[in-house]
Design a protein around this motif. Sequence first.
Motif, PDB file in Angstrom:
ATOM      1  N   PHE A  24       0.850  -1.197   0.000  1.00 54.38           N
ATOM      2  CA  PHE A  24       0.000   0.000   0.000  1.00 54.38           C
ATOM      3  C   PHE A  24       0.883   1.243   0.000  1.00 54.38           C
ATOM      4  N   GLU A  26       0.152   5.340   0.214  1.00 52.21           N
ATOM      5  CA  GLU A  26      -0.836   6.403   0.372  1.00 52.21           C
ATOM      6  C   GLU A  26      -0.122   7.748   0.217  1.00 52.21           C
ATOM      7  N   LEU A  28       0.704  10.212   1.993  1.00 52.49           N
ATOM      8  CA  LEU A  28       0.754  10.393   3.449  1.00 52.49           C
ATOM      9  C   LEU A  28       2.217  10.447   3.857  1.00 52.49           C
ATOM     10  N   GLY A  70      -6.505   4.629   1.721  1.00 54.77           N
ATOM     11  CA  GLY A  70      -6.235   5.382   2.905  1.00 54.77           C
ATOM     12  C   GLY A  70      -7.185   6.566   3.092  1.00 54.77           C
ATOM     13  N   ASN A  71      -7.052   7.129   4.274  1.00 54.49           N
ATOM     14  CA  ASN A  71      -7.879   8.282   4.630  1.00 54.49           C
ATOM     15  C   ASN A  71      -7.755   9.406   3.599  1.00 54.49           C
ATOM     16  N   TRP A  96      -4.689  14.205   6.829  1.00 56.74           N
ATOM     17  CA  TRP A  96      -3.414  14.162   7.547  1.00 56.74           C
ATOM     18  C   TRP A  96      -2.885  15.557   7.871  1.00 56.74           C
ATOM     19  N   ASN A 171     -12.715   4.172   1.429  1.00 59.79           N
ATOM     20  CA  ASN A 171     -11.821   3.694   2.491  1.00 59.79           C
ATOM     21  C   ASN A 171     -12.437   3.927   3.864  1.00 59.79           C
ATOM     22  N   GLU A 172     -12.462   2.911   4.682  1.00 60.18           N
ATOM     23  CA  GLU A 172     -12.876   3.011   6.099  1.00 60.18           C
ATOM     24  C   GLU A 172     -14.066   3.949   6.297  1.00 60.18           C
ATOM     25  N   TRP A 177     -13.471   9.392  11.832  1.00 56.60           N
ATOM     26  CA  TRP A 177     -12.319  10.198  11.398  1.00 56.60           C
ATOM     27  C   TRP A 177     -12.290  10.366   9.876  1.00 56.60           C
ATOM     28  N   TYR A 243      -4.401  -3.064  12.830  1.00 57.14           N
ATOM     29  CA  TYR A 243      -3.036  -2.714  13.257  1.00 57.14           C
ATOM     30  C   TYR A 243      -2.892  -3.126  14.710  1.00 57.14           C
ATOM     31  N   GLU A 291      -5.367  -3.575   4.670  1.00 48.70           N
ATOM     32  CA  GLU A 291      -4.432  -2.853   5.551  1.00 48.70           C
ATOM     33  C   GLU A 291      -4.147  -3.751   6.744  1.00 48.70           C
ATOM     34  N   TRP A 295       1.438  -0.941  14.148  1.00 49.33           N
ATOM     35  CA  TRP A 295       1.463   0.548  14.115  1.00 49.33           C
ATOM     36  C   TRP A 295       1.215   1.039  15.529  1.00 49.33           C
ATOM     37  N   LEU A 315       3.902   8.825  10.774  1.00 51.54           N
ATOM     38  CA  LEU A 315       3.732   7.365  10.913  1.00 51.54           C
ATOM     39  C   LEU A 315       5.033   6.606  10.621  1.00 51.54           C
ATOM     40  N   ALA A 347       0.442  -2.650   5.149  1.00 48.49           N
ATOM     41  CA  ALA A 347       0.288  -1.194   5.137  1.00 48.49           C
ATOM     42  C   ALA A 347       1.344  -0.586   6.061  1.00 48.49           C
ATOM     43  N   GLN A 348       2.258   0.145   5.465  1.00 46.84           N
ATOM     44  CA  GLN A 348       2.318   0.464   4.056  1.00 46.84           C
ATOM     45  C   GLN A 348       3.660  -0.032   3.510  1.00 46.84           C
ATOM     46  N   ILE A 353       4.778   3.512   8.271  1.00 54.18           N
ATOM     47  CA  ILE A 353       4.573   2.152   8.813  1.00 54.18           C
ATOM     48  C   ILE A 353       4.976   1.104   7.761  1.00 54.18           C
TER      49      ILE A 353
HETATM   50  O1  AHR Z   1      -2.444   3.227   6.857  1.00 59.03           O
HETATM   51  C1  AHR Z   1      -2.664   4.369   7.617  1.00 59.03           C
HETATM   52  C2  AHR Z   1      -4.137   4.682   7.774  1.00 59.03           C
HETATM   53  O2  AHR Z   1      -4.739   3.701   8.558  1.00 59.03           O
HETATM   54  C3  AHR Z   1      -4.967   4.694   6.520  1.00 59.03           C
HETATM   55  O3  AHR Z   1      -4.938   5.924   5.874  1.00 59.03           O
HETATM   56  C4  AHR Z   1      -6.343   4.413   7.026  1.00 59.03           C
HETATM   57  O4  AHR Z   1      -7.133   3.755   6.060  1.00 59.03           O
HETATM   58  C5  AHR Z   1      -6.116   3.605   8.278  1.00 59.03           C
HETATM   59  O5  AHR Z   1      -6.841   4.097   9.341  1.00 59.03           O
END
Ligand code: AHR
Length: 498
Positions: A24, A26, A28, A70-71, A96, A171-172, A177, A243, A291, A295, A315, A347-348, A353
């Motif tokens: 993964f 992202e 980020l 990802g977010n 982020w 995603n999520e 959040w 995680y 994911e 973490w 991260l 991830a990732q 991470i």
């Molecule tokens: O991998 C980091 C973050 O963890 C991702 O952006 C999100 O999908 C999850 O909460």
Amino acid sequence: KTAKIVVDPEFRIGRVDPRLYGSFIEHLGRAVYGGIYEPDHPAADDMGFRRDVLELVRELRVPIVRYPGGNFVSGYNWEDGVGPKEGRPRRLDLAWRTIETNQVGTNEFAEWARRADAEVMMAVNLGTRGIDAARHLVEYCNHPGGTYYSDLRASHGVKRPHAIKTWCLGNEMDGPWQIGHKTAEEYGRLAQETAKAMKWVDPSIELVVCGSSNRGMPTFAAWEETVLEHTYEHVEYISLHTYYGNPDNDLGTYLAKSLDMDAFIESVIATCDHVRAKKRAKKTIDLSFDEWNVWFHSRESDERIEPWSVAPPQLEDVYTFEDALLVGCMLISLLKHADRVKIACLAQLVNVIAPIMTENGGPAWRQTIFYPFLHASSYGRGSALALRIESPRYETKEFGAVPFLEAVATVDEEAERLTVFAVNRDQEEPLLLDGDLRGMEGYEVLEHLVLESDDVKARNTAKHPDAVTPHSRGDAAVRDGRLRAALPRLSWNTIRLG
Ligand code: AHR
């Protein structure tokens, strides 16, 4: 202590989908900028991608990489990242709290993935956007030509379609959040209609619908049920994310967290099959564990990062030896469920991470968790085999009695290769492995790789990149049809036979 295993080709779990070894990237922190892409770096190639990073990614044999979040994806306008770079907007990334320069977008990432020998697993924004943006992105990426978005791609210098096969519907979306967080009902309807439109553009694509962000979510399982009620006919996979960490420094419990992963996977399978029963459906929904990782190291320091900077070090968990052991246990958990988990993304991949770390302008190196992933990805191909395991146990507060031995095997009968992956969770002493190799006569040990360390907190850093590395001095051997090995205390083992 001795643990017994039976290795029998009849105990086949299922074919290992190569996408089990996905990862993964992202937008980020320094995953993209300073990670895979750094045009001023001495190792940069003609497109600004770091060759040293590409080499490490290729070493891991990652077949698919999820992108761009990802977010992050829940606020992303994919149109910002295509076309001439000088015209691309700098945007606030609310997920982020950084600035996104959009110097890398869809076409650059697709080309990076090609250079990494990987496919792209593309996520669409179902937070702030919806059906239109998603169907246009499929058209931009996959339609051959002669329409607005496919011609736009060609005008951006990419004549041949990217032919992206696997797509994530957001995603999520169950998480407060998330930008554009939704109820299961709201998301289920949106995902259903988006899925239909995306497949009308390209019927060959496969879709992953969002499951829960983790097993601890208050809506877990009810979320999956409602979402699948809406989308069952239109998607192929449902996602899982998890995680783990060791914030209490309780190693026995930490190494047992893969049992939580087992239970998570089994609960999602049960929920998918419950919906199948209600719908009297023939089709089975498979799992995309898109994911998973350790973490926790960087969570506190991330709170001190100034908002609205470009590619800050977010991260950046620096992994210890004990983290690598849990990652090994998690890989075993995925393989034990290879009949239903068809996609999984560590991830990732770089800096965030990640198994691969870089310094801006400096070196790239392998974190401790690189190694169990490398071994599983290199040798865990073919079919997964369940082992009948009899292992002594130890007590934990959270999981009760936990077996010292965690193990699974894979067999590639064409290549005549059998691989046993095993973790010894015992903190005190080696575990003797006594394996009945029934039905696998003639197999000899080719190599016994071991990852071990005297210091459970040992880490690989830019200065000491090789503090934790595997060796091949394991003593596994086959005698009288039995596989015997001493698994050192706290060790990850890859025993290759052929
Ligand atoms: O991998 C980091 C973050 O963890 C991702 O952006 C999100 O999908 C999850 O909460």
